[in-house]
Design an enzyme around this catalytic site. Structure first.
Site, PDB file in Angstrom:
ATOM      1  N   LYS A  52       0.828  -1.215   0.000  1.00 38.11           N
ATOM      2  CA  LYS A  52       0.000   0.000   0.000  1.00 38.11           C
ATOM      3  C   LYS A  52       0.863   1.266   0.000  1.00 38.11           C
ATOM      4  CE  LYS A  52      -3.589  -2.699   2.163  1.00 38.11           C
ATOM      5  NZ  LYS A  52      -4.401  -3.057   3.339  1.00 38.11           N
ATOM      6  N   GLN A  96      -4.718  -1.953   9.528  1.00 39.05           N
ATOM      7  CA  GLN A  96      -4.524  -3.261   8.905  1.00 39.05           C
ATOM      8  C   GLN A  96      -5.055  -4.359   9.824  1.00 39.05           C
ATOM      9  OE1 GLN A  96      -3.218  -3.680   5.740  1.00 39.05           O
ATOM     10  NE2 GLN A  96      -3.669  -5.852   5.945  1.00 39.05           N
ATOM     11  N   ASP A 119     -11.258   1.877   3.719  1.00 41.75           N
ATOM     12  CA  ASP A 119     -11.501   0.427   3.628  1.00 41.75           C
ATOM     13  C   ASP A 119     -13.004   0.133   3.517  1.00 41.75           C
ATOM     14  OD1 ASP A 119      -9.278  -1.155   3.386  1.00 41.75           O
ATOM     15  OD2 ASP A 119      -8.899  -1.328   5.544  1.00 41.75           O
TER      16      ASP A 119
END
Ligand code: BQF
Length: 292
Positions: A52, A96, A119
């Site tokens: 990322k 994460q 997300d």
């Protein structure tokens, strides 16, 4: 059989985003900025976060990676999230997953400001998705939609069988493929670990989205001739054939399934890179919507 090339398609998307960033630069405005929090020492998570960060660099985004040891308290993590929520210089924030057991993923997900939730995991954004309202579509489902769209695959009226009902892939994918939209307008069957005689469903599928996390689960005998197969699995297994000592296996037995397919995604290089490209798209969307 046509390979749905996630490497190529994600590169195209990244090029488009890089062009946008150049335009932003010309105006002298600040650049889109993604913050990523990673907790602990999970090897796969570190790889994903590195991917990322690299992708942000490639398109010209600013990125901040915040690493905490496994021992960080839930309270301290929530404090940091709040601080980033209030930081007007940061457009997107993700934590994460998975998190250590002493930290509630639900609390963390709900702590992220919905307008920075790139997300798309916040319940508000999941709700908005189900109602077809503007929101962040979570990265993997969004990446899969992009792939279907950019290959011009017709979806209306088709039977889509989703295998797996995770919050991250199976559940949202089933909703998105049923939406009155393109890609979408399919008749969806959502199969899971309690489904009896799965094969009767998969054999009727025009589109199969395999997201159950069991390597090489989907066999040729379970797939109709001409089906479109999207493989979301990425299980890391030990391998002597690779330098790293690891290789990635999908949920589809590619060698035997692919000859039957009209389209199929490879692993690696299919859905995985599309997930990263979709995250960048979401970050750009966050930048535009929070910045004017
Ligand atoms: C490729 C993910 C499970 C749980 C948490 C490229 C990625 C993977 C594969 C990647 C994933 C999977 C990510 C490939 C991010 C996708 O070349 O095939 C990129 O980095 N992903 C994640 O952040 O969290 C996960 C899967």
């Amino acid at each position: 059989m046509i390979l749905l090339d996630g490497n190529k398609t994600s590169t195209e998307i990244k090029n488009e985003i890089a062009q946008e960033v150049l335009k932003i630069k010309e105006t002298g405005a600040r650049l889109p900025h993604l913050a990523v929090i990673i907790v602990g020492e999970n090897g796969a998570s570190k790889t994903y976060v590195a991917a990322k960060e690299k992708a942000c660099q490639v398109v010209g985004f600013q990125s901040t990676v915040i690493e905490y040891p496994e021992s960080i308290s839930e309270t301290d993590l929530l404090k940091k999230i709040k601080e980033i929520n209030e930081n007007a210089e940061i457009d997107g924030l993700l934590v994460q997953l998975p998190l250590p057991k002493h930290i509630s993923e639900t609390k963390v997900t709900e702590a992220i400001a919905p307008e920075k939730d790139v997300d798309g995991f916040h319940p508000i954004n999941v709700g908005r998705m189900t109602q077809n309202l503007p929101t962040f579509l979570s990265a993997t489902p969004n990446g899969i939609l992009q792939l279907i769209e950019r290959y011009g695959i017709e979806t209306a009226g088709k039977h889509c069988v989703v295998i797996g009902r995770s919050n991250i892939v199976g559940m949202p994918m089933s909703i998105l493929m049923a939406r009155k939209a393109y890609p979408g307008n399919t008749t969806v069957t959502l199969c899971h670990s309690q489904t009896k005689d799965l094969k009767t469903f998969t054999l009727q599928a025009d589109i199969i989205i395999a997201a159950l996390g069991i390597p090489e689960f989907l066999k040729a005998e379970m797939v109709k001739e001409g089906a479109i197969v999207i493989d979301v699995g990425i299980t890391r297994v030990k391998s002597e054939q690779t330098k790293s000592g690891w290789k990635l296996l999908g949920d589809v037995k590619f060698d035997e399934v692919s000859p039957k397919c009209s389209y199929i995604t490879p692993v690696p290089g299919g859905v995985g890179p599309m997930t990263i490209a979709a995250l960048l798209k979401n970050t750009l969307q966050a930048y535009y919507s929070n910045n004017q």
